[in-house]
Design a protein around this motif. Structure first.
Motif, short mmCIF file in Angstrom:
data_model
loop_
_atom_site.label_atom_id
_atom_site.label_comp_id
_atom_site.label_asym_id
_atom_site.label_seq_id
_atom_site.Cartn_x
_atom_site.Cartn_y
_atom_site.Cartn_z
N GLU A 46 0.83 -1.20 0.00
CA GLU A 46 0.00 0.00 0.00
C GLU A 46 0.87 1.26 0.00
OE1 GLU A 46 -2.83 -0.04 3.21
OE2 GLU A 46 -3.56 -2.03 2.64
N ALA A 47 1.92 1.24 0.78
CA ALA A 47 2.83 2.39 0.84
C ALA A 47 3.50 2.61 -0.51
CB ALA A 47 3.87 2.18 1.94
N ILE A 48 3.88 1.55 -1.16
CA ILE A 48 4.51 1.66 -2.50
C ILE A 48 3.50 2.21 -3.50
CG2 ILE A 48 5.46 0.32 -4.42
CD1 ILE A 48 7.45 0.69 -2.18
N ASP A 49 2.25 1.77 -3.41
CA ASP A 49 1.21 2.27 -4.32
C ASP A 49 0.98 3.77 -4.12
OD1 ASP A 49 0.93 -0.24 -5.40
OD2 ASP A 49 -0.87 -0.75 -4.22
N ARG A 50 0.95 4.21 -2.86
CA ARG A 50 0.77 5.65 -2.60
C ARG A 50 1.96 6.44 -3.13
NH1 ARG A 50 -1.57 3.81 2.40
NH2 ARG A 50 0.49 3.85 3.35
N GLN A 51 3.15 5.90 -2.95
CA GLN A 51 4.35 6.57 -3.44
C GLN A 51 4.30 6.68 -4.97
OE1 GLN A 51 6.32 7.90 -1.28
NE2 GLN A 51 8.37 8.10 -2.11
N SER A 52 3.82 5.64 -5.63
CA SER A 52 3.70 5.66 -7.09
C SER A 52 2.72 6.73 -7.53
CB SER A 52 3.24 4.30 -7.60
OG SER A 52 4.22 3.33 -7.35
N ALA A 53 1.62 6.88 -6.81
CA ALA A 53 0.64 7.92 -7.14
C ALA A 53 1.27 9.30 -6.99
CB ALA A 53 -0.59 7.80 -6.26
N TYR A 54 2.08 9.49 -5.95
CA TYR A 54 2.76 10.77 -5.78
C TYR A 54 3.74 11.04 -6.92
CZ TYR A 54 1.07 11.01 -0.93
OH TYR A 54 0.30 11.07 0.20
N VAL A 55 4.43 10.01 -7.35
CA VAL A 55 5.40 10.18 -8.44
C VAL A 55 4.67 10.57 -9.73
CG1 VAL A 55 7.02 8.93 -9.93
CG2 VAL A 55 7.16 8.67 -7.45
N GLU A 56 3.52 9.96 -9.99
CA GLU A 56 2.75 10.32 -11.18
C GLU A 56 2.27 11.76 -11.11
OE1 GLU A 56 -0.43 7.52 -11.76
OE2 GLU A 56 0.96 5.82 -11.83
N GLU A 57 1.80 12.18 -9.94
CA GLU A 57 1.35 13.56 -9.77
C GLU A 57 2.52 14.53 -9.94
OE1 GLU A 57 -1.08 16.17 -6.45
OE2 GLU A 57 -1.12 13.98 -6.34
N LEU A 58 3.67 14.16 -9.42
CA LEU A 58 4.86 14.98 -9.56
C LEU A 58 5.25 15.13 -11.02
CD1 LEU A 58 6.97 16.39 -7.73
CD2 LEU A 58 8.31 14.30 -7.85
N ASP A 59 5.13 14.05 -11.76
CA ASP A 59 5.44 14.08 -13.19
C ASP A 59 4.49 15.04 -13.93
OD1 ASP A 59 6.94 13.21 -15.46
OD2 ASP A 59 5.23 11.93 -16.02
N LYS A 60 3.21 15.00 -13.56
CA LYS A 60 2.24 15.91 -14.18
C LYS A 60 2.58 17.36 -13.88
CE LYS A 60 -1.69 12.73 -14.02
NZ LYS A 60 -2.98 12.46 -13.37
N LEU A 61 2.95 17.63 -12.64
CA LEU A 61 3.34 18.99 -12.27
C LEU A 61 4.56 19.45 -13.07
CD1 LEU A 61 2.90 19.05 -8.39
CD2 LEU A 61 1.65 20.42 -10.06
N ASP A 62 5.53 18.57 -13.22
CA ASP A 62 6.73 18.92 -13.99
C ASP A 62 6.40 19.24 -15.45
OD1 ASP A 62 8.50 18.76 -11.89
OD2 ASP A 62 9.10 16.69 -12.32
N ARG A 63 5.56 18.41 -16.05
CA ARG A 63 5.18 18.65 -17.45
C ARG A 63 4.41 19.96 -17.59
NH1 ARG A 63 3.26 12.69 -18.37
NH2 ARG A 63 1.70 13.56 -17.03
N GLY A 64 3.51 20.23 -16.65
CA GLY A 64 2.76 21.48 -16.68
C GLY A 64 3.66 22.68 -16.50
N PHE A 65 4.60 22.58 -15.58
CA PHE A 65 5.54 23.67 -15.35
C PHE A 65 6.35 23.95 -16.61
CE2 PHE A 65 9.65 25.42 -14.18
CZ PHE A 65 9.30 26.44 -13.30
N GLU A 66 6.85 22.90 -17.23
CA GLU A 66 7.65 23.07 -18.44
C GLU A 66 6.84 23.70 -19.56
OE1 GLU A 66 9.49 19.35 -19.45
OE2 GLU A 66 10.49 19.22 -17.51
N ALA A 67 5.58 23.29 -19.70
CA ALA A 67 4.73 23.85 -20.76
C ALA A 67 4.51 25.34 -20.53
CB ALA A 67 3.40 23.10 -20.81
N VAL A 68 4.21 25.73 -19.31
CA VAL A 68 3.98 27.15 -19.01
C VAL A 68 5.29 27.91 -19.16
CG1 VAL A 68 3.34 28.79 -17.21
CG2 VAL A 68 2.00 26.71 -17.53
N TYR A 69 6.38 27.35 -18.66
CA TYR A 69 7.67 28.04 -18.74
C TYR A 69 8.08 28.27 -20.20
CZ TYR A 69 12.51 29.30 -18.02
OH TYR A 69 13.71 29.97 -18.04
#
Length: 158
Positions: A46-69
């Protein structure tokens, strides 16, 4: 460009910082699970699954930041004085993000070592169970053969 582009970048960095805080807390929770004497594989999964969800969300934030930048980079570079406070705050956020990533990576390495140790314990327990099973089988076979006496006066001549 209006203030919204710089503000969006800053908000994205703040969200990334908050997400990294959550990831660090999750990493500590994983460490606690791995340090337990009785390893709980379900809790670890369960902890690994939550960590994976955080990593996916982090990836989305990075892509969004790069697009705006990419859209606002020229405006930021040309009008540095106009966006000085936003740029300064972004630099501070990026520094915090960098520090948190270093903390997170160090925690991940510790957890990797703890997980390897837990898995080795599990493997040796399985191996010891197999050897105990083998020893019990040998004992059973030996005890069954204990009362069996080979014929003493058997004529081997034909």
């Amino acid at each position: 460009m209006n203030q919204s582009g710089a503000q969006i970048l800053l908000q994205s960095l703040e969200k990334k910082n908050e997400l990294l805080d959550q990831m660090i807390l999750q990493n500590r929770a994983q460490e606690q699970i791995l340090k337990q004497e009785e390893f709980d594989m379900d809790a670890f999964d369960e902890a690994i699954d939550r960590q994976s969800a955080y990593v996916e969300e982090l990836d989305k934030l990075d892509r969004g930041f790069e697009a705006v930048y990419d859209r606002v980079r020229e405006e930021l570079m040309e009008n540095r004085e106009r966006y000085r406070t936003e740029i300064t705050r972004m630099k501070e956020q990026i520094q915090k993000i960098t520090d948190k990533i270093v903390t997170l990576n160090a925690g991940n390495m510790r957890n990797k070592m703890l997980a390897e140790n837990q898995f080795k314990k599990r493997q040796s327990a399985i191996g010891s169970g197999i050897s105990k099973n083998r020893a019990a089988e040998n004992y059973y076979n030996n005890m069954n053969n204990l009362n069996f006496v080979t014929p003493q006066f058997y004529d081997n001549k034909k």
